[in-house]
Design an enzyme around this catalytic site. Structure first.
Site, PDB file in Angstrom:
ATOM      1  N   GLY A  39       8.365 -41.960  56.680  1.00  0.00           N
ATOM      2  CA  GLY A  39       8.700 -43.084  55.785  1.00  0.00           C
ATOM      3  C   GLY A  39       9.704 -42.756  54.697  1.00  0.00           C
ATOM      4  O   GLY A  39      10.198 -43.652  54.010  1.00  0.00           O
ATOM      5  N   GLY A 116      15.295 -30.132  60.040  1.00  0.00           N
ATOM      6  CA  GLY A 116      16.299 -30.171  61.106  1.00  0.00           C
ATOM      7  C   GLY A 116      17.605 -29.568  60.617  1.00  0.00           C
ATOM      8  O   GLY A 116      18.064 -29.885  59.526  1.00  0.00           O
ATOM      9  N   GLY A 184      19.202 -48.302  34.619  1.00  0.00           N
ATOM     10  CA  GLY A 184      19.405 -48.866  35.957  1.00  0.00           C
ATOM     11  C   GLY A 184      18.065 -49.314  36.526  1.00  0.00           C
ATOM     12  O   GLY A 184      17.088 -49.518  35.791  1.00  0.00           O
ATOM     13  N   LEU A 188      14.305 -49.156  34.571  1.00  0.00           N
ATOM     14  CA  LEU A 188      13.719 -50.403  34.090  1.00  0.00           C
ATOM     15  C   LEU A 188      12.401 -50.719  34.807  1.00  0.00           C
ATOM     16  O   LEU A 188      11.429 -51.142  34.179  1.00  0.00           O
ATOM     17  CB  LEU A 188      14.709 -51.555  34.248  1.00  0.00           C
ATOM     18  CG  LEU A 188      16.003 -51.361  33.442  1.00  0.00           C
ATOM     19  CD1 LEU A 188      16.962 -52.513  33.663  1.00  0.00           C
ATOM     20  CD2 LEU A 188      15.716 -51.204  31.946  1.00  0.00           C
ATOM     21  N   GLU A 189      12.359 -50.478  36.126  1.00  0.00           N
ATOM     22  CA  GLU A 189      11.099 -50.767  36.841  1.00  0.00           C
ATOM     23  C   GLU A 189       9.980 -49.854  36.334  1.00  0.00           C
ATOM     24  O   GLU A 189       8.896 -50.327  35.966  1.00  0.00           O
ATOM     25  CB  GLU A 189      11.292 -50.574  38.355  1.00  0.00           C
ATOM     26  CG  GLU A 189      12.134 -51.666  38.989  1.00  0.00           C
ATOM     27  CD  GLU A 189      12.239 -51.588  40.515  1.00  0.00           C
ATOM     28  OE1 GLU A 189      12.878 -52.456  41.092  1.00  0.00           O
ATOM     29  OE2 GLU A 189      11.685 -50.638  41.130  1.00  0.00           O
ATOM     30  N   LEU A 321      19.908 -48.615  49.156  1.00  0.00           N
ATOM     31  CA  LEU A 321      18.806 -49.577  49.291  1.00  0.00           C
ATOM     32  C   LEU A 321      18.155 -49.418  50.656  1.00  0.00           C
ATOM     33  O   LEU A 321      18.837 -49.161  51.658  1.00  0.00           O
ATOM     34  CB  LEU A 321      19.335 -51.009  49.154  1.00  0.00           C
ATOM     35  CG  LEU A 321      19.918 -51.377  47.787  1.00  0.00           C
ATOM     36  CD1 LEU A 321      20.578 -52.745  47.830  1.00  0.00           C
ATOM     37  CD2 LEU A 321      18.830 -51.339  46.713  1.00  0.00           C
ATOM     38  N   HIS A 446       8.733 -79.394  46.113  1.00  0.00           N
ATOM     39  CA  HIS A 446       8.387 -79.564  44.695  1.00  0.00           C
ATOM     40  C   HIS A 446       6.889 -79.383  44.522  1.00  0.00           C
ATOM     41  O   HIS A 446       6.129 -79.910  45.315  1.00  0.00           O
ATOM     42  CB  HIS A 446       8.791 -80.969  44.226  1.00  0.00           C
ATOM     43  CG  HIS A 446       8.336 -81.253  42.826  1.00  0.00           C
ATOM     44  ND1 HIS A 446       8.977 -80.697  41.737  1.00  0.00           N
ATOM     45  CD2 HIS A 446       7.310 -81.997  42.348  1.00  0.00           C
ATOM     46  CE1 HIS A 446       8.362 -81.109  40.640  1.00  0.00           C
ATOM     47  NE2 HIS A 446       7.340 -81.898  40.988  1.00  0.00           N
TER      48      HIS A 446
END
Ligand code: FAD
Ligand code: NAD
Length: 468
Positions: A39, A116, A184, A188-189, A321, A446
């Site tokens: 992952g 590797g 960045g 901030l997160e 990303l 809505h």
């Protein structure tokens, strides 16, 4: 020696997606990962654990600050159990990484655990634990070795109090004062996580705005919201030293006027970007060329200068990303299968998972100005939405930039509740080259936050937003 059509090095969202797509297309595929869990950064120490902590800390903040207003009373004090919060996060990570192992088995991909490194362009040595190693042959290789946190030359990362995002995801105590270097995405997160849990947080940023690559209106609005949450910001500050003294960390920076400013905290999170990672890969043995900042050089088809070696994700140019890496993984696999896939990099959305969430796709206003494109702007505030008032999440807006002459949507920039999910509508519209009028004539349920997109499109088309 085992022989494969494709070997993928690195099991992050670039590598594991590439491996699955190669297997789906009938190629005999190997996946090599140096860590015991699959992952990559994203699942182990990136996207998933950071979002788990953002969600937990958000629940806590709601309980402390907002439940009462909603008529929910909790007898006794509300407390954070950080150990449990971090353990829940780890549980989410474990479940998710096991899911990748399941997908590898399902797609009959051979997974090799070990480092590797190229012996030549068609042979890869896999260095396993306890000094063992094995060599496999691969007709083609996809390098997906990702990135590692960057730092500043004068900083000694002790990984206890002067830390990167990896350590910030598993702290044993809530900092009293967390100094964050870099305003960045990571700063901030993760800064917001610890702010919500009770830390004092100061963000020291070199440039004159936070999230500097996004539209300036988003930087301004996010800083406004985070200041309401009592985060502190020191913009246009050049950090020049970071020194740990016992349980203290002292950060010195020069402000715009050249004056020295001293910040004293108990933890310092260094979040100044990430660098491509190729250590130990031995790319030279295969003859693969690099470009600036340690990235692997690739052409528009993600192919290196060695025709059977491709590279994708954080280790090559472009946004760092997970979804960009995944798209490139698919593309590299399909090219190897003789197909002609295409990625529109302009339409890779960017999201900051603070609250309010920030999301964007396409060109910023600054980019359009610089390119001399004539454009019009439609903006609609979240506070004018019934849905926003119902949930009391009224900060933010949606801003649509459309071509002045053709009305084609060129960029969508939004900040507010659930924008991370709302941005998909903008991506879809732009993929089909919608005009602002097209979006304005689509029915939006809505009451939802998505109505802000329709209203911003109406404002961009003919300055005729309905609800403001
Ligand atoms: P990685 O995920 O870095 O994977 C590379 C893998 O290769 C690693 O597992 C590594 O161990 C392995 N490897 C390296 N060298 C070798 C070798 N020689 N042999 C074998 N294996 C090797 N992105 C988003 O889109 N959304 C988010 O919300 C988000 N949040 C993030 C939060 C944090 C705190 C961080 C740090 C990053 C975040 N990112 C996010 C960025 C995202 O994690 C990366 O863009 C993404 O993981 C890149 O994928 P990749 O496959 O290129 O590389
Ligand atoms: P970033 O590039 O987003 O931000 C780094 C910040 O540090 C910038 O604002 C930069 O101006 C500032 N900076 C650089 N040098 C400095 C200095 N000497 N002093 C003060 N400030 C300085 O990098 P990041 O936040 O470390 O994140 C790394 C990568 O991980 C990003 O490319 C991002 O795409 C990815 N990521 C994405 C997400 C997401 O998609 N939500 C979340 C986390 C990380």
């Amino acid at each position: 020696m085992s022989s494969y059509d494709v070997a993928v090095i690195g099991s992050g969202p670039g590598g594991y997606v590439a491996a699955i797509r190669c297997a789906q297309l009938g190629m005999k595929t190997a996946l090599i990962e140096k860590y015991p869990t699959l992952g990559g950064t994203c699942l182990n120490v990136g996207c998933i654990p950071s979002k788990a902590l953002l969600d937990s800390s958000h629940h806590y903040e709601d309980a402390v600050k907002h439940f009462e207003e909603h008529g929910i009373e909790i007898p006794g004090a509300i407390k954070v159990n950080l150990e449990k919060m971090i353990a829940r996060k780890q549980g989410v990570v474990d479940m998710t990484t096991k899911g990748i192992q399941f997908l590898m088995d399902k797609n009959k991909i051979d997974v090799f655990e070990g480092l590797g490194s190229f012996k030549d362009a068609t042979h890869i040595n896999i260095k396993k634990s306890k000094g063992k190693s094995e060599t496999i042959e691969a007709k083609n290789t996809i390098v997906a070795t990702g990135s590692k946190p960057a730092t500043l030359p004068f900083i000694k990362l002790d990984k206890e109090r002067v830390i990167t995002s990896t350590e910030a995801l598993k702290l044993k105590e809530i900092p009293k004062h967390l100094i964050v270097i870099g305003g960045g995405v990571i700063g901030l997160e993760l800064g917001q996580v610890y702010k919500r849990l009770g830390a004092e947080v100061t963000v020291v940023e070199y440039l004159d705005r936070i999230i500097p690559t996004m539209d300036a209106a988003l930087s301004k609005e996010l800083m406004k919201s985070m200041k309401k949450q009592k985060a502190k910001f020191a913009l246009s500050h050049k950090v020049k030293s970071v020194v740990r003294k016992g349980k203290q960390v002292i950060v010195k920076a020069d402000n715009k006027k050249g004056e020295e400013v001293v910040f004293t905290g108990d933890y310092c999170l260094v979040a100044v970007g990430r660098n491509a990672y190729t250590d130990g890969l031995n790319l030279e043995a295969a003859g693969v060329q690099m470009e600036e900042r340690g990235r692997v050089a690739v052409n528009d088809h993600l192919q290196t200068n060695v025709s059977n070696i491709y590279a994708i994700g954080d280790v090559v140019k472009g946004a760092m990303l997970a979804h960009k890496a995944g798209e490139e993984g698919t593309m590299a696999a399909e090219i190897l299968a003789g197909q002609k896939p295409h990625i529109d990099y302009n339409l890779i959305p960017g999201v900051v998972y603070t609250w309010p969430e920030v999301a964007a796709v396409g060109k910023t206003e600054e980019e359009l100005k610089e390119a001399g494109v004539e454009y019009k702007v439609g903006q609609f505030p979240m506070r004018a939405l019934g849905r926003a008032r119902a949930s009391m999440d009224i900060d933010g807006f949606v801003k649509i930039l459309a071509d002045k002459n053709t009305d084609e949507v060129l960029g969508v920039h939004m900040i507010g509740a659930r924008c991370a999910d709302l941005i998909a509508e903008a991506v879809t519209a732009m993929e089909f080259r919608a005009s602002a009028e097209d979006i304005s004539r689509m029915s939006h349920a809505h009451p939802t936050y998505s109505e802000a997109i329709k209203e911003a499109a109406l404002a961009a088309t003919a300055d005729r937003a309905l609800h403001i």
